[in-house]
Design an enzyme around this catalytic site. Structure first.
Site, PDB file in Angstrom:
ATOM      1  N   ASP A 201       0.830  -1.198   0.000  1.00 18.02           N
ATOM      2  CA  ASP A 201       0.000   0.000   0.000  1.00 18.02           C
ATOM      3  C   ASP A 201       0.870   1.257   0.000  1.00 18.02           C
ATOM      4  O   ASP A 201       1.869   1.327   0.717  1.00 18.02           O
ATOM      5  CB  ASP A 201      -0.872  -0.036   1.272  1.00 18.02           C
ATOM      6  N   GLU A 251      14.480 -14.623   0.417  1.00 17.79           N
ATOM      7  CA  GLU A 251      14.680 -15.836   1.232  1.00 17.79           C
ATOM      8  C   GLU A 251      13.548 -16.834   1.024  1.00 17.79           C
ATOM      9  O   GLU A 251      13.616 -17.967   1.501  1.00 17.79           O
ATOM     10  CB  GLU A 251      14.739 -15.462   2.723  1.00 17.79           C
TER      11      GLU A 251
HETATM   12  C1  NOJ Z   1      -4.506   2.911  -0.861  1.00 21.95           C
HETATM   13  C2  NOJ Z   1      -5.638   1.966  -0.629  1.00 21.95           C
HETATM   14  O1  NOJ Z   1      -5.923   1.286  -1.825  1.00 21.95           O
HETATM   15  C3  NOJ Z   1      -6.800   2.796  -0.131  1.00 21.95           C
HETATM   16  O2  NOJ Z   1      -7.996   2.066  -0.091  1.00 21.95           O
HETATM   17  C4  NOJ Z   1      -6.428   3.355   1.218  1.00 21.95           C
HETATM   18  O3  NOJ Z   1      -7.448   4.217   1.667  1.00 21.95           O
HETATM   19  C5  NOJ Z   1      -5.119   4.143   1.157  1.00 21.95           C
HETATM   20  N1  NOJ Z   1      -4.112   3.477   0.395  1.00 21.95           N
HETATM   21  C6  NOJ Z   1      -4.573   4.394   2.533  1.00 21.95           C
HETATM   22  O4  NOJ Z   1      -4.098   3.198   3.084  1.00 21.95           O
END
Ligand code: NOJ
Length: 516
Positions: A201, A251
Site C-alpha cells: 500500500d 529468502e
Molecule cells: C490505498 C488503498 O488502496 C486505499 O484504499 C487506502 O485508503 C489508502 N491506500 C490508505 O491506506
C-alpha cells in the site's frame, strides 16, 4: 511449497478480493475469510491464477482495514488465523496463489505504538511517528491529506502528528529502527504461513524529507504528479525500504511484491522495479485514461515504456477498490457495459500481468450509495464534496432474486445492494453464454492457453480514426478496439473472441475483437 526461481507472476491474472464485499460466511453482512474459501470454486471456474486480499488484519476499520492495529493477526470481523490458514491451504490445493496487502506507510491510531506515543509526550515512543511542534498557531507545514483537509492533527499537549490519509491513520517514521524491523517480522509471519506475495500500500509514500518542506498547494490530493512540487510522495529514501522488503522475499523463492505506486513519470516509476526492489509496480495509467482511442493507446505505451526501462513485465488494471467501476466510468447504462466489455478484451490481450477487481467480471456498475449509508472516510473528510469510494465496494451478487443475493446468510449488508442486481448475479451470468462473466471466463482461458498470447512485445497496427489495433509480436494475437461511433472493417484473421456481435466482418462501435 515455493519453487525456487519460479516467476509464476510474470503473466499471471490476479483477482483482487475486497474482503468486506466478496462473500460473507457468518451472516453479519460483512465478507470474511471463510466466505472466500467457500467460493474458491468460482475463482477456479473464472480461471484466475492468484488472489490479492485487501487488509483483513486487526483494525478499528476507520478506513476499512487500511488502518492496521495489529498487522500479525486477523480481525475477528473476518475470521481468525485458522481461517486464514484454511483459505491458503485450500487455495493452493486449487492451484491459486494467495497474495495479501501490506500497509507500511501508516498504522491505526489504535496501534499500541500510537497509544504509547500519545501517552508519552516527551518520551521516545513519539519517535516511531512523525510528531512535530506547530508553526505559529498552525500545523508544521501546509501538507494536505489525500482524503481532504490538513495532513496534520494536533494532540492535547500541543504537538502535531502527520497523517497523509485519515487522522486515524498516523504516518510512521521510517527512519526509526523499530519500524523496518517490525515490517520484517510481519513479512516473515505471513510468508511462514505460506503466502505467495504482497501488494504494498502507498509504496511511494513511506519516506519523507527530513525538513518536511511545504508542498505546492496546487498538487492538492492528486498524488504522484511530478509537474508540481509534492514532497509527500516518491522521496528517494523510499527505495531503501523496498530493498529491505526484497531481501526478505528473496529468502522465500517464488514470492513476489507489487507496489501501489502513483507515480506517472516512467523513469521514476521504473526505479521501484530495479532488480533489488519490487517485482512489479501497479500502473494506473490505463485505469485513468478516458475511453478514447488516442488516450488509451498513449496510456498503454507509457506503461510499456516504464516496464521496459525497469526490465519487468507491465501490470494492467481497469479498476480497484479506490476507483469508479469501469462499467460506469466509460458511460452510463448499456453503453458503459458495452465499453467495459470491449476494454476487458483490450486488457486481457496485453502482455504481462493483469489485475482484475472483484465484480468487474460481472460488469457491475458503480452504485450511488445513499447518503445515510456512506461509510468512506474520504466522504466525511471532504465535507461531502467527494462521495468517496463506497460505490465500487458494494457486495457481490451471487444468486437469487433479491438482496443480499447469496452474499450473506443475514438480511442486511454493510453497504446496501441494488435490487436490480438480480440480473447480474453470478448464477444468472453462468447460465448465459453472452454474459460479461462468460466473456471473462473465455478470455482468461484463452489468455492462459492459446499460443497467440505468447511473447511480451506489442506493436501497433494502423487503424481507422477512433480505433486502435495492437498485435502481440510473438504469438500474433491482434486486438482491435472500435472506440469511434461508426462500424469499421476488420483486418484479416479469424475471430477468436469478440466483446459483442460482429456482423459481416464489420466491427461495431464500442466493441473489441481478438483475431488470429
Ligand atoms: C490505498 C488503498 O488502496 C486505499 O484504499 C487506502 O485508503 C489508502 N491506500 C490508505 O491506506
Amino acid at each position: 511449497m515455493h519453487r525456487a526461481g519460479d516467476a509464476w507472476w510474470r503473466d499471471a491474472t490476479f483477482y483482487e478480493v475486497y474482503v468486506r464485499s466478496f462473500a460473507d460466511s457468518d451472516g453479519d453482512g460483512v465478507g470474511d475469510l471463510d466466505g472466500i474459501r467457500e467460493r474458491l470454486g468460482y475463482l477456479e471456474l473464472l480461471g484466475v491464477d492468484a488472489l490479492w486480499l485487501t487488509p483483513f488484519f486487526r483494525s478499528p476499520m476507520a478506513d476499512h482495514g487500511y488502518d492496521v492495529a495489529d498487522p500479525r493477526d486477523v480481525d475477528p470481523l473476518f475470521g481468525d488465523l485458522d481461517a486464514f490458514d484454511r483459505l491458503v491451504a485450500e487455495a493452493h490445493r486449487t492451484g491459486i496463489k494467495v497474495t495479501i496487502d501490506l500497509v507500511p506507510n501508516h498504522t491505526s491510531d489504535q496501534h499500541v505504538w500510537f497509544q504509547e506515543a500519545l501517552a508519552d509526550p516527551y518520551g521516545p515512543a513519539r519517535g516511531r511517528y512523525i510528531f512535530r511542534p506547530g508553526r505559529g498557531d498552525g500545523p508544521p507545514n501546509n501538507w494536505i491529506s489525500v482524503f481532504g483537509g490538513p495532513a496534520w492533527t494536533q494532540v492535547p499537549d500541543g504537538q502535531w502528528y502527520l497523517h497523509l490519509f485519515d487522522p486515524r491513520q498516523p504516518d510512521l517514521d521510517w527512519t526509526h529502527p523499530d519500524v523496518p524491523a517490525d515490517l520484517e517480522r510481519t513479512l516473515r509471519f505471513w510468508l511462514d504461513r505460506g503466502v505467495d506475495g504482497f501488494r504494498i500500500d502507498v509504496a511511494h509514500g513511506m519516506a519523507k524529507p527530513a525538513d518536511l518542506p511545504d508542498m505546492d498547494p496546487r498538487a492538492g490530493n492528486k498524488i504522484g504528479q511530478h509537474d508540481l512540487f509534492d514532497p509527500r510522495f516518491d522521496d528517494d529514501a523510499v527505495h531503501d525500504i523496498h530493498r529491505r522488503v526484497r531481501r526478505v522475499l528473496d529468502e522465500y523463492p517464488g514470492t513476489m511484491a507489487v507496489g501501489e505506486i502513483w507515480v506517472t513519470d516512467a523513469e521514476r516509476l521504473a526505479l521501484y522495479m530495479r532488480p533489488d526492489e519490487l517485482h512489479l509496480g501497479f500502473n494506473f495509467r490505463l485505469a485513468l485514461a478516458n475511453y478514447d482511442a488516442v488516450a488509451l493507446r498513449t496510456s498503454i505505451d507509457a506503461s510499456l515504456d516504464a516496464a521496459a526501462i525497469a526490465g519487468v513485465p507491465p501490470t494492467w488494471t481497469l479498476s480497484n477498490h479506490d476507483i469508479v467501476r469501469e462499467a460506469t466510468r466509460y458511460g452510463d447504462g448499456p453503453l458503459g457495459t458495452q465499453r467495459a466489455r470491449a476494454m476487458a478484451l483490450v486488457l486481457l490481450g496485453l502482455p504481462g500481468v493483469v489485475y482484475l477487481y472483484n465484480g468487474a467480471e460481472l460488469g457491475l456498475p458503480n452504485v450511488t450509495v445513499p447518503d445515510w449509508a456512506i461509510q468512506d472516510p474520504k466522504y466525511f473528510r471532504s465535507g461531502g464534496q467527494n462521495r468517496g469510494r463506497d460505490g465500487c465496494r458494494v457486495p457481490l451478487p451471487w444468486e437469487g432474486a433479491e438482496p443480499p443475493f447469496g452474499f450473506s446468510a443475514g438480511t442486511s449488508t454493510w453497504l446496501p445492494m441494488p435490487p436490480d442486481w438480480a440480473k447480474l448475479t453470478v448464477e444468472r451470468q453462468l447460465e448465459d453464454a453472452d454474459s460479461t462473466l462468460s466473456l471473462y471466463r473465455q478470455a482468461i482461458e484463452l489468455r492462459k492457453t492459446h499460443p497467440a498470447f505468447s511473447g511480451g512485445e506489442l506493436e501497433w497496427y494502423g487503424a481507422p480514426a477512433g480505433c486502435f489495433a495492437y498485435r502481440r509480436k510473438g504469438g500474433r494475437l491482434v486486438c482491435v478496439l472500435n472506440a469511434s461511433d461508426v462500424p469499421v472493417p476488420l483486418p484479416a484473421g479469424d475471430i477468436l473472441l469478440a466483446s459483442g456481435a460482429v456482423p459481416e466482418r464489420r466491427l461495431p462501435p464500442n466493441t473489441a475483437v481478438w483475431l488470429v
